[in-house]
Write a protein that holds these residues in place. Structure first.
Motif, PDB file in Angstrom:
ATOM      1  N   PHE A 230       0.744   4.450   2.076  1.00  0.00           N
ATOM      2  CA  PHE A 230      -0.705   4.631   2.195  1.00  0.00           C
ATOM      3  C   PHE A 230      -1.040   6.053   2.629  1.00  0.00           C
ATOM      4  O   PHE A 230      -0.253   6.708   3.320  1.00  0.00           O
ATOM      5  N   PRO A 231      -2.239   6.533   2.255  1.00  0.00           N
ATOM      6  CA  PRO A 231      -2.662   7.855   2.725  1.00  0.00           C
ATOM      7  C   PRO A 231      -3.040   7.789   4.205  1.00  0.00           C
ATOM      8  O   PRO A 231      -3.376   6.714   4.720  1.00  0.00           O
ATOM      9  N   ALA A 232      -2.996   8.946   4.881  1.00  0.00           N
ATOM     10  CA  ALA A 232      -3.297   9.004   6.316  1.00  0.00           C
ATOM     11  C   ALA A 232      -4.728   8.563   6.611  1.00  0.00           C
ATOM     12  O   ALA A 232      -5.050   8.147   7.728  1.00  0.00           O
ATOM     13  N   SER A 233      -5.583   8.624   5.577  1.00  0.00           N
ATOM     14  CA  SER A 233      -6.988   8.251   5.784  1.00  0.00           C
ATOM     15  C   SER A 233      -7.183   6.751   5.994  1.00  0.00           C
ATOM     16  O   SER A 233      -8.257   6.317   6.392  1.00  0.00           O
ATOM     17  N   MET A 234      -6.166   5.937   5.733  1.00  0.00           N
ATOM     18  CA  MET A 234      -6.326   4.487   5.892  1.00  0.00           C
ATOM     19  C   MET A 234      -5.629   4.010   7.163  1.00  0.00           C
ATOM     20  O   MET A 234      -4.434   4.257   7.350  1.00  0.00           O
ATOM     21  N   ASN A 235      -6.390   3.303   8.021  1.00  0.00           N
ATOM     22  CA  ASN A 235      -5.778   2.772   9.240  1.00  0.00           C
ATOM     23  C   ASN A 235      -5.083   1.442   8.949  1.00  0.00           C
ATOM     24  O   ASN A 235      -5.154   0.918   7.837  1.00  0.00           O
ATOM     25  N   ALA A 236      -4.412   0.907   9.968  1.00  0.00           N
ATOM     26  CA  ALA A 236      -3.588  -0.291   9.767  1.00  0.00           C
ATOM     27  C   ALA A 236      -4.391  -1.467   9.224  1.00  0.00           C
ATOM     28  O   ALA A 236      -3.942  -2.184   8.327  1.00  0.00           O
ATOM     29  N   ALA A 237      -5.603  -1.641   9.756  1.00  0.00           N
ATOM     30  CA  ALA A 237      -6.429  -2.771   9.303  1.00  0.00           C
ATOM     31  C   ALA A 237      -6.829  -2.599   7.846  1.00  0.00           C
ATOM     32  O   ALA A 237      -6.828  -3.564   7.057  1.00  0.00           O
TER      33      ALA A 237
ATOM     34  N   GLY B 189      -5.501   4.238 -12.230  1.00  0.00           N
ATOM     35  CA  GLY B 189      -4.195   3.690 -11.881  1.00  0.00           C
ATOM     36  C   GLY B 189      -3.161   4.203 -12.858  1.00  0.00           C
ATOM     37  O   GLY B 189      -3.488   4.611 -13.966  1.00  0.00           O
ATOM     38  N   PHE B 190      -1.916   4.177 -12.447  1.00  0.00           N
ATOM     39  CA  PHE B 190      -0.849   4.592 -13.350  1.00  0.00           C
ATOM     40  C   PHE B 190       0.427   3.861 -12.969  1.00  0.00           C
ATOM     41  O   PHE B 190       0.762   3.756 -11.789  1.00  0.00           O
TER      42      PHE B 190
ATOM     43  N   LEU C 232      -2.065   3.979  -7.321  1.00  0.00           N
ATOM     44  CA  LEU C 232      -3.391   3.349  -7.259  1.00  0.00           C
ATOM     45  C   LEU C 232      -4.333   4.195  -6.426  1.00  0.00           C
ATOM     46  O   LEU C 232      -3.888   4.980  -5.584  1.00  0.00           O
ATOM     47  N   GLY C 233      -5.639   4.007  -6.660  1.00  0.00           N
ATOM     48  CA  GLY C 233      -6.639   4.652  -5.825  1.00  0.00           C
ATOM     49  C   GLY C 233      -6.969   3.772  -4.628  1.00  0.00           C
ATOM     50  O   GLY C 233      -6.802   2.545  -4.689  1.00  0.00           O
ATOM     51  N   ASP C 234      -7.452   4.397  -3.544  1.00  0.00           N
ATOM     52  CA  ASP C 234      -7.726   3.613  -2.331  1.00  0.00           C
ATOM     53  C   ASP C 234      -8.979   2.740  -2.457  1.00  0.00           C
ATOM     54  O   ASP C 234      -9.312   1.990  -1.543  1.00  0.00           O
ATOM     55  N   THR C 235      -9.683   2.847  -3.607  1.00  0.00           N
ATOM     56  CA  THR C 235     -10.839   1.958  -3.822  1.00  0.00           C
ATOM     57  C   THR C 235     -10.505   0.807  -4.783  1.00  0.00           C
ATOM     58  O   THR C 235     -11.370  -0.011  -5.104  1.00  0.00           O
ATOM     59  N   HIS C 236      -9.276   0.738  -5.247  1.00  0.00           N
ATOM     60  CA  HIS C 236      -8.916  -0.274  -6.248  1.00  0.00           C
ATOM     61  C   HIS C 236      -8.793  -1.689  -5.682  1.00  0.00           C
ATOM     62  O   HIS C 236      -8.513  -2.626  -6.421  1.00  0.00           O
ATOM     63  N   ASP C 237      -8.984  -1.820  -4.381  1.00  0.00           N
ATOM     64  CA  ASP C 237      -8.996  -3.182  -3.819  1.00  0.00           C
ATOM     65  C   ASP C 237     -10.268  -3.921  -4.230  1.00  0.00           C
ATOM     66  O   ASP C 237     -10.361  -5.137  -4.095  1.00  0.00           O
ATOM     67  N   THR C 238     -11.268  -3.168  -4.745  1.00  0.00           N
ATOM     68  CA  THR C 238     -12.451  -3.825  -5.327  1.00  0.00           C
ATOM     69  C   THR C 238     -12.473  -3.509  -6.825  1.00  0.00           C
ATOM     70  O   THR C 238     -11.967  -2.468  -7.254  1.00  0.00           O
ATOM     71  N   PRO C 239     -13.043  -4.409  -7.643  1.00  0.00           N
ATOM     72  CA  PRO C 239     -13.026  -4.202  -9.094  1.00  0.00           C
ATOM     73  C   PRO C 239     -13.704  -2.900  -9.500  1.00  0.00           C
ATOM     74  O   PRO C 239     -14.674  -2.464  -8.883  1.00  0.00           O
ATOM     75  N   VAL C 240     -13.167  -2.271 -10.538  1.00  0.00           N
ATOM     76  CA  VAL C 240     -13.711  -1.019 -11.052  1.00  0.00           C
ATOM     77  C   VAL C 240     -14.838  -1.353 -12.022  1.00  0.00           C
ATOM     78  O   VAL C 240     -14.679  -2.194 -12.908  1.00  0.00           O
ATOM     79  N   ASN C 241     -15.970  -0.710 -11.858  1.00  0.00           N
ATOM     80  CA  ASN C 241     -17.111  -0.946 -12.745  1.00  0.00           C
ATOM     81  C   ASN C 241     -16.980  -0.060 -13.985  1.00  0.00           C
ATOM     82  O   ASN C 241     -16.995   1.163 -13.895  1.00  0.00           O
ATOM     83  N   LEU C 242     -16.843  -0.707 -15.146  1.00  0.00           N
ATOM     84  CA  LEU C 242     -16.671   0.041 -16.395  1.00  0.00           C
ATOM     85  C   LEU C 242     -17.907  -0.058 -17.275  1.00  0.00           C
ATOM     86  O   LEU C 242     -17.826   0.095 -18.486  1.00  0.00           O
TER      87      LEU C 242
ATOM     88  N   GLN D  82     -10.271  -5.687 -12.404  1.00  0.00           N
ATOM     89  CA  GLN D  82      -9.429  -5.666 -11.205  1.00  0.00           C
ATOM     90  C   GLN D  82      -8.221  -4.788 -11.552  1.00  0.00           C
ATOM     91  O   GLN D  82      -7.260  -5.245 -12.155  1.00  0.00           O
ATOM     92  N   ARG D  83      -8.332  -3.535 -11.183  1.00  0.00           N
ATOM     93  CA  ARG D  83      -7.392  -2.523 -11.663  1.00  0.00           C
ATOM     94  C   ARG D  83      -5.959  -2.784 -11.202  1.00  0.00           C
ATOM     95  O   ARG D  83      -4.991  -2.480 -11.904  1.00  0.00           O
ATOM     96  N   ILE D  84      -5.810  -3.344 -10.011  1.00  0.00           N
ATOM     97  CA  ILE D  84      -4.439  -3.595  -9.533  1.00  0.00           C
ATOM     98  C   ILE D  84      -3.774  -4.645 -10.419  1.00  0.00           C
ATOM     99  O   ILE D  84      -2.599  -4.534 -10.773  1.00  0.00           O
ATOM    100  N   ALA D  85      -4.554  -5.649 -10.838  1.00  0.00           N
ATOM    101  CA  ALA D  85      -4.024  -6.673 -11.747  1.00  0.00           C
ATOM    102  C   ALA D  85      -3.696  -6.073 -13.113  1.00  0.00           C
ATOM    103  O   ALA D  85      -2.745  -6.484 -13.776  1.00  0.00           O
TER     104      ALA D  85
END
Ligand code: ZN
Length: 377
Positions: free
Chosen positions: A66-73, A140-141, A151-161, A167-170
């Protein structure tokens, strides 16, 4: 394979023997569970196929950075979302059905459960994928051969196309199975190019064609049984368990007509780099002009999942040609062959080149060029 034992019933029985006074088995022996669980691995994960419960459980371990910008929660929440996306989008979408009524799970088909397992420790060469979550990454790649997902740190929510969400992770999970994007130009050769709500296009829908890999896993476990995803798909997507190939060609040295027969079988479910399927087999090659017949074991790599419907097979082996009439000496030939062609439903055709080197130095180096036809068995 049948020898790939019965682990569940083994466990139940040993539990009974070792703990006769235990809470579960104190009154009566457990019911006999004649259940065969086939365990195996593919390039990215592992699976258990229970041929009595008729479930295929497919597991993948993801090791996150994870990037440093994301905390444990935030990290925990992100991993939970990834698990929800993959399990929800991919599980129990289509049944796998055997072609023959004599095969396991013919009555109700096989259910597929997909499970993602999250880790935050380094992968250290273990099976599974490195998952690099990047701050403000947008696309994503997945690099399937080296087992890395970005993955991007916003991919936990669906990407609006626009017209759809995804659901990009899927979607990236689909690539970990070796499935290619359907929105790119050359995908017009295959299925799904105009299917915008498909998970490998711009939506979340898993189609029967996306379940072919799961069907291939089960087909390889149950000898002589071919499973396919229920619904509309194509047999051109199958990675066949066994194939019979015939090549008719000419020797380039002296234009003699040669017929080659080759029977091969997939070795396991773990493709090399997720791309090349190893196969072992047997080959017989006859020169119709001289009557010489050579035969022996073969080893092949099929790159038939690279860009459907195109395929490339490369192979080698060891072909023995016994001593012939007129004191023609025996030869022991190493063949190097390459075939490039296209796959349709249940068969493929291509152009084959084979070179033969005689290890005993009794026969000259021979080149053959021919037309190859392969049939799925
Ligand atoms: Zn993609």
């Amino acid at each position: 394979m049948k020898q790939a034992l019965d682990r569940k019933s083994e466990r139940a029985e040993s539990g009974y023997r070792q703990q006769p006074g235990g809470p579960f088995f104190s009154k009566a022996p457990p019911a006999v569970i004649q259940r065969a669980v086939h365990n195996g691995t593919d390039h990215g994960g592992n699976y258990q196929f229970d041929d009595t419960a008729c479930t295929l459980t497919y597991n993948q371990d993801w090791y996150y950075h994870f990037p440093a910008s994301m905390n444990a929660a935030q990290q925990t929440s992100y991993m939970n979302s990834a698990e929800t996306q993959v399990n929800g989008v991919w599980s129990r979408k289509h049944k796998l059905r055997p072609a023959s009524g004599a095969c396991s799970c013919n009555a109700n088909g096989v259910d597929v459960d997909v499970r993602l397992h999250n880790h935050t420790d380094p992968r250290n060469g273990r099976r599974g994928f490195d998952v690099n979550v990047e701050h403000s990454g947008t696309s994503g790649f997945t690099n399937q051969p080296v087992r890395t997902v970005t993955l991007g740190d916003t991919h936990d929510t669906p990407v609006n196309l626009g017209a759809t969400t995804q659901q990009r992770i899927a979607h990236e999970f689909g690539h970990t199975l070796g499935i290619t994007d359907e929105y790119v130009g050359w995908a017009a050769l295959g299925l799904g190019h105009s299917d915008t709500s498909s998970i490998m296009h711009s939506g979340d829908d898993v189609r029967p064609r996306h379940y072919q890999h799961f069907a291939d896993l089960v087909s390889n476990e149950v000898e002589g049984c071919r499973y396919r995803p229920e619904g509309f798909s194509s047999r051109a997507l199958v990675n066949p368990v066994a194939q019979l190939g015939i090549t008719s060609g000419l020797t380039l040295n002296n234009a003699q007509f040669v017929i080659d027969l080759r029977l091969n079988r997939r070795i396991g479910n773990t493709d090399i780099l997720g791309l090349a399927t190893p196969r072992a087999g047997f080959e017989g090659l006859m020169n119709t002009a001289t009557g010489n017949f050579m035969f022996g074991p073969t080893f092949d790599l099929s790159l038939n999942r690279l860009a459907h419907p195109l395929y490339v097979d490369v192979g080698t082996g060891m072909l023995f040609d016994p001593e012939g009439p007129g004191n023609r000496p025996a030869s022991l030939n190493i063949p190097f062959s390459a075939t490039v062609g296209a796959r349709w439903s249940g068969f493929s055709t291509g152009i084959n080149y084979t070179g033969l080197i005689d290890m005993l130095h009794n026969a000259p180096y021979t080149h053959l060029v021919g037309i190859n036809l392969q049939v799925d068995l």
